[in-house]
Design a protein around this motif. Structure first.
Motif, PDB file in Angstrom:
ATOM      1  N   UNK A 205      28.656  41.387  45.956  1.00  0.00           N
ATOM      2  CA  UNK A 205      28.326  41.871  44.614  1.00  0.00           C
ATOM      3  C   UNK A 205      26.917  42.453  44.595  1.00  0.00           C
ATOM      4  N   UNK A 206      25.996  41.790  45.279  1.00  0.00           N
ATOM      5  CA  UNK A 206      24.602  42.219  45.290  1.00  0.00           C
ATOM      6  C   UNK A 206      24.342  43.359  46.265  1.00  0.00           C
ATOM      7  N   UNK A 207      25.340  43.721  47.080  1.00  0.00           N
ATOM      8  CA  UNK A 207      25.150  44.786  48.067  1.00  0.00           C
ATOM      9  C   UNK A 207      25.032  46.155  47.420  1.00  0.00           C
ATOM     10  N   UNK A 208      24.636  47.153  48.193  1.00  0.00           N
ATOM     11  CA  UNK A 208      24.395  48.491  47.653  1.00  0.00           C
ATOM     12  C   UNK A 208      25.633  49.218  47.157  1.00  0.00           C
ATOM     13  N   UNK A 209      26.826  48.792  47.607  1.00  0.00           N
ATOM     14  CA  UNK A 209      28.055  49.490  47.219  1.00  0.00           C
ATOM     15  C   UNK A 209      28.716  48.854  45.998  1.00  0.00           C
ATOM     16  N   UNK A 210      28.304  47.621  45.647  1.00  0.00           N
ATOM     17  CA  UNK A 210      28.973  46.933  44.562  1.00  0.00           C
ATOM     18  C   UNK A 210      30.402  46.595  44.950  1.00  0.00           C
ATOM     19  N   UNK A 211      31.195  46.086  43.996  1.00  0.00           N
ATOM     20  CA  UNK A 211      32.591  45.812  44.316  1.00  0.00           C
ATOM     21  C   UNK A 211      33.461  45.793  43.065  1.00  0.00           C
ATOM     22  N   UNK A 212      34.751  45.917  43.301  1.00  0.00           N
ATOM     23  CA  UNK A 212      35.775  45.801  42.266  1.00  0.00           C
ATOM     24  C   UNK A 212      36.821  44.809  42.752  1.00  0.00           C
ATOM     25  N   UNK A 213      37.538  44.231  41.798  1.00  0.00           N
ATOM     26  CA  UNK A 213      38.640  43.328  42.119  1.00  0.00           C
ATOM     27  C   UNK A 213      39.959  44.035  41.825  1.00  0.00           C
ATOM     28  N   UNK A 214      40.853  44.012  42.811  1.00  0.00           N
ATOM     29  CA  UNK A 214      42.139  44.687  42.655  1.00  0.00           C
ATOM     30  C   UNK A 214      43.129  43.781  41.916  1.00  0.00           C
ATOM     31  N   UNK A 215      43.808  44.288  40.884  1.00  0.00           N
ATOM     32  CA  UNK A 215      44.801  43.482  40.178  1.00  0.00           C
ATOM     33  C   UNK A 215      46.166  43.536  40.858  1.00  0.00           C
ATOM     34  N   UNK A 216      46.970  42.519  40.593  1.00  0.00           N
ATOM     35  CA  UNK A 216      48.366  42.467  41.041  1.00  0.00           C
ATOM     36  C   UNK A 216      49.198  42.165  39.795  1.00  0.00           C
ATOM     37  N   UNK A 217      49.485  43.194  38.975  1.00  0.00           N
ATOM     38  CA  UNK A 217      50.132  42.974  37.679  1.00  0.00           C
ATOM     39  C   UNK A 217      51.392  42.118  37.799  1.00  0.00           C
ATOM     40  N   UNK A 218      51.478  41.110  36.966  1.00  0.00           N
ATOM     41  CA  UNK A 218      52.574  40.155  37.064  1.00  0.00           C
ATOM     42  C   UNK A 218      53.912  40.746  36.651  1.00  0.00           C
ATOM     43  N   UNK A 219      53.883  41.859  35.922  1.00  0.00           N
ATOM     44  CA  UNK A 219      55.155  42.474  35.521  1.00  0.00           C
ATOM     45  C   UNK A 219      55.675  43.481  36.543  1.00  0.00           C
ATOM     46  N   UNK A 220      54.951  43.642  37.659  1.00  0.00           N
ATOM     47  CA  UNK A 220      55.412  44.527  38.730  1.00  0.00           C
ATOM     48  C   UNK A 220      56.330  43.725  39.648  1.00  0.00           C
ATOM     49  N   UNK A 221      57.579  43.581  39.228  1.00  0.00           N
ATOM     50  CA  UNK A 221      58.522  42.730  39.961  1.00  0.00           C
ATOM     51  C   UNK A 221      58.755  43.222  41.380  1.00  0.00           C
ATOM     52  N   UNK A 222      58.839  44.548  41.563  1.00  0.00           N
ATOM     53  CA  UNK A 222      59.098  45.090  42.892  1.00  0.00           C
ATOM     54  C   UNK A 222      57.906  44.841  43.817  1.00  0.00           C
TER      55      UNK A 222
END
Length: 377
Positions: A205-222
């Protein structure tokens, strides 16, 4: 049968008066394996150790390791009673991936604590990588931690959620999870599979590139179906805790982490260590909030690894273990027996070059004959 613990220096029991606190009795020193220094389970072990020292005068010696098998091996060999491990224990219990080898096979391990919580398993990606969903990983660089089948399987499963395989990305070999985090910070890779909390994620988080968290939507059954074809032990979870904070709850993956396991036949040690983890959680969770999931009422009891009978006693006394959980645990013990019997038939082929393929066939046939899912065929 469990392997008997060796009597090692530092594990002789102290006089009861020296370690009594709320009738918990523990050795003067307890050695455990955990993740790399700075990793989530390592930091959690340090927080737990401080609480045990203050409450019982116990020294928790934490040995950081670079890969999953290095966490489990000292416990299997009786050199340490506990490992604060990760989801690799599922693979070890099943005898698959890196454990589908003559030196390993299905492991007769038991859970002491399968930690729940408000964090989750996900991919963290560099803020400048242009990745918003798993489908966006096509053509991107990901770390491939050598010797870590769980981390490799996690990457495969999460890519599958986005309809991708490892052939769709560039694999960059790394010696450890810690090195993978550093590689993302330094621009060598674009994302890393990880738990959303922990010191190394804070570092990213503190690094120069920052970060994001990828979601795994619960309604994506496939997407979930594809992911569970690779990792059947993945469960849905809504996370509210993550390094750097979340703007809103994140739909993602839940697995118990960390997973405290043992091979010990020392019921008193296992019972008292479990009691200590339960009784002191309000103390050590103040030092490290991510440890709140060690609480008795946050355990992932219905996961894929059976609990130790002595730990079950402690959870039953805490009022959270039920008859329904007995049935679930008994089913896992029956599965362990099927796996052990299947493994015993492989003695004559363990030197074969194609041993893994032969074992996986034997394993699948034995489980299917017992009416149990094979998972990995």
């Amino acid at each position: 049968m469990f392997q008997k613990l060796s009597i090692i220096a530092g594990l002789a029991l102290m006089p009861a008066s020296a370690v009594l606190a709320d009738d918990v009795k523990l050795p003067s020193t307890i050695a455990v394996t955990a993740a790399d220094v700075g990793g989530t389970s390592y930091n959690q072990a340090i927080a737990i150790g401080k609480a045990l020292q203050d409450a019982y005068g116990v020294s928790l010696r934490v040995v950081g390791t670079g890969n999953p098998q290095a966490k489990v091996a000292p416990v299997r060999e009786g050199r340490m009673p506990f490992s604060i491990a990760g989801s690799d224990v599922f693979f070890a219990f099943e005898g698959v991936d890196d454990y589908a080898s003559p030196d390993w096979g299905p492991q007769d391990l038991r859970a002491v604590s399968l930690v729940g919580g408000d964090n989750c398993l996900t991919y963290i990606v560099a803020g400048d990588a242009g990745i918003e969903t798993m489908a966006d990983f096509k053509g991107k660089r990901i770390p491939w931690v050598v010797g870590s089948s769980p981390l490799q399987a996690n990457a495969k499963a999460m890519l599958a959620f986005g309809g991708l395989t490892i052939d769709d990305v560039t694999l960059v070999e790394m010696p450890s999870y810690g090195a993978a985090i550093d590689a993302m910070i330094n621009g060598q890779v674009d994302g890393v599979t990880t738990v959303s909390t922990g010191g190394l994620v804070e570092k990213a988080v503190a690094g120069p590139r920052g970060l994001k968290y990828i979601p795994y939507p619960h309604d994506d059954a496939e997407g979930w179906a594809r992911m569970r074809e690779v990792n059947p032990h993945f469960a849905k979870r809504v996370a509210t805790q993550a390094a750097g904070g979340l703007k809103e709850p994140l739909e993602c993956i839940g697995v118990p982490y960390p997973d405290v396991i043992t091979y010990s036949e020392d019921d008193d040690l296992v019972y008292n260590f479990t009691r200590a983890l339960i009784d002191q959680v309000d103390v050590y969770s103040k030092a490290d909030p991510s440890t709140a999931g060690f609480a008795a009422d946050k355990q992932m009891f219905e996961w894929t690894v059976p609990y130790h009978e002595a730990s079950i006693k402690a959870y039953r006394e805490a009022g959270v273990w039920t008859d329904e959980l007995d049935a679930h645990n008994d089913a896992l013990l029956a599965r362990a027996a099927v796996l052990a019997d299947a493994w015993a038939t492989t003695e004559d082929i363990r030197g074969d070059a194609d041993f893994q393929a032969k074992w996986m066939k034997i394993r699948a046939e034995a489980l299917q004959a017992a009416g149990m899912p094979a998972y990995f065929e």
